[in-house]
Design a protein around this motif. Sequence first.
Motif, short mmCIF file in Angstrom:
data_model
loop_
_atom_site.label_atom_id
_atom_site.label_comp_id
_atom_site.label_asym_id
_atom_site.label_seq_id
_atom_site.Cartn_x
_atom_site.Cartn_y
_atom_site.Cartn_z
N GLY A 14 47.97 39.19 52.99
CA GLY A 14 48.03 38.55 51.74
C GLY A 14 48.09 39.28 50.88
O GLY A 14 48.47 40.81 50.99
N ALA A 15 47.87 39.19 49.29
CA ALA A 15 47.54 40.02 48.43
C ALA A 15 46.47 40.22 47.65
O ALA A 15 45.85 38.55 47.50
CB ALA A 15 49.01 40.50 48.06
N TRP A 16 46.56 41.64 47.17
CA TRP A 16 45.40 41.21 46.10
C TRP A 16 45.72 43.09 45.24
O TRP A 16 45.58 43.58 46.06
CB TRP A 16 44.15 41.77 46.83
N GLY A 17 45.10 42.11 43.83
CA GLY A 17 45.34 43.31 43.35
C GLY A 17 44.04 44.22 42.50
O GLY A 17 43.66 43.03 41.75
N THR A 18 43.84 44.91 42.06
CA THR A 18 42.46 45.51 41.64
C THR A 18 42.86 45.77 39.97
O THR A 18 43.18 46.44 39.21
CB THR A 18 41.77 46.09 42.32
N VAL A 19 43.38 44.38 39.01
CA VAL A 19 43.83 44.30 37.87
C VAL A 19 42.83 44.80 36.82
O VAL A 19 43.23 45.02 35.40
CB VAL A 19 44.92 42.92 37.55
N THR A 20 41.60 45.12 36.68
CA THR A 20 40.60 45.06 36.18
C THR A 20 40.32 46.81 35.99
O THR A 20 39.19 47.16 35.45
CB THR A 20 39.00 44.45 36.53
N ALA A 21 40.91 47.26 36.76
CA ALA A 21 40.52 48.73 37.36
C ALA A 21 39.07 48.79 38.11
O ALA A 21 38.84 49.65 37.30
CB ALA A 21 41.32 49.68 36.06
N ASP A 22 38.69 48.38 37.95
CA ASP A 22 36.82 48.53 38.45
C ASP A 22 36.62 48.09 39.78
O ASP A 22 37.36 46.86 40.18
CB ASP A 22 36.33 47.46 37.06
N ALA A 23 35.99 48.43 40.17
CA ALA A 23 35.23 48.39 41.94
C ALA A 23 35.24 47.04 42.24
O ALA A 23 35.12 46.69 43.22
CB ALA A 23 35.02 49.66 42.36
N ASP A 24 34.50 46.96 41.63
CA ASP A 24 33.96 44.95 41.00
C ASP A 24 34.96 44.61 41.69
O ASP A 24 34.81 43.14 42.70
CB ASP A 24 33.30 44.82 40.11
N TYR A 25 36.22 44.17 40.98
CA TYR A 25 37.20 43.67 41.21
C TYR A 25 37.57 43.04 42.53
O TYR A 25 38.49 43.30 42.91
CB TYR A 25 38.12 43.53 39.88
N GLY A 26 37.79 44.68 42.78
CA GLY A 26 38.15 45.23 44.21
C GLY A 26 38.06 44.68 45.52
O GLY A 26 38.08 44.38 46.50
N LEU A 27 36.46 44.97 45.54
CA LEU A 27 35.32 45.01 46.28
C LEU A 27 34.80 43.26 46.96
O LEU A 27 34.62 43.00 48.35
CB LEU A 27 34.54 46.17 46.45
N TYR A 28 34.07 43.11 45.47
CA TYR A 28 33.05 41.91 45.72
C TYR A 28 34.02 40.80 46.22
O TYR A 28 33.54 40.39 47.40
CB TYR A 28 32.28 41.79 44.37
N PRO A 29 35.26 40.38 45.32
CA PRO A 29 35.35 39.49 45.76
C PRO A 29 36.22 39.02 47.34
O PRO A 29 36.11 38.20 48.11
CB PRO A 29 36.55 38.98 45.21
N MET A 30 36.03 40.21 47.99
CA MET A 30 37.36 40.78 49.07
C MET A 30 36.81 40.99 50.21
O MET A 30 36.64 40.92 51.12
CB MET A 30 38.12 41.43 49.23
N PHE A 31 34.89 41.41 49.83
CA PHE A 31 34.41 42.34 51.31
C PHE A 31 33.07 41.28 51.24
O PHE A 31 31.88 41.57 51.84
CB PHE A 31 34.76 43.43 51.52
N HIS A 32 32.19 41.15 50.20
CA HIS A 32 31.38 40.08 49.75
C HIS A 32 31.31 39.22 51.07
O HIS A 32 32.42 38.24 50.46
CB HIS A 32 30.68 39.84 48.76
N SER A 33 30.02 38.68 51.96
CA SER A 33 30.09 37.51 52.62
C SER A 33 30.12 36.36 51.95
O SER A 33 29.89 34.95 52.56
CB SER A 33 28.93 37.51 53.52
N SER A 34 29.08 36.23 50.90
CA SER A 34 29.26 35.18 49.95
C SER A 34 31.12 34.44 49.86
O SER A 34 30.95 32.97 48.88
CB SER A 34 28.73 34.68 48.84
#
Length: 124
Positions: A20-40
């Motif tokens: 798959g693919a995921w890009g952090t277009v906001t340049a902020d760690a939250d956008y790159g980490l929370y959607p991909m790794f938070h269990s919710s």
Amino acid sequence: MEYGAFLDSITNAEHDMMIGAWGTVTADADYGLYPMFHSSNFGMTGNRTFYANDEVDELLVLGRQETDEGERLNIYKRAQEIIIEEAPLVPLYHTEHLAGLRDEVEGFWIHPSSLYYLRDVTIQ
């Protein structure tokens, strides 16, 4: 596999492995980490590895709440260390962004987040 069926399959955890693919277009760690790794966020919302770690969940919530940039950096650094150690996925990164342009186009560039910057584009 047809793309809609592929999305249904990974949303429902019917896969052993996927690309798959995921890009952090906001340049902020939250956008790159929370959607991909938070269990919710299991499934379509981003966490397609169905990764769950209580400490990572807590760190990602803390990162969203922290206003001190230095402390926020430490929080996300710790979360990433755990994620890399547990390796729920193998990240691939490419630095070459491709765009086909005519010779007459000037001022076009692609940000490292893959966004096209068109403000200064001219056609000569």
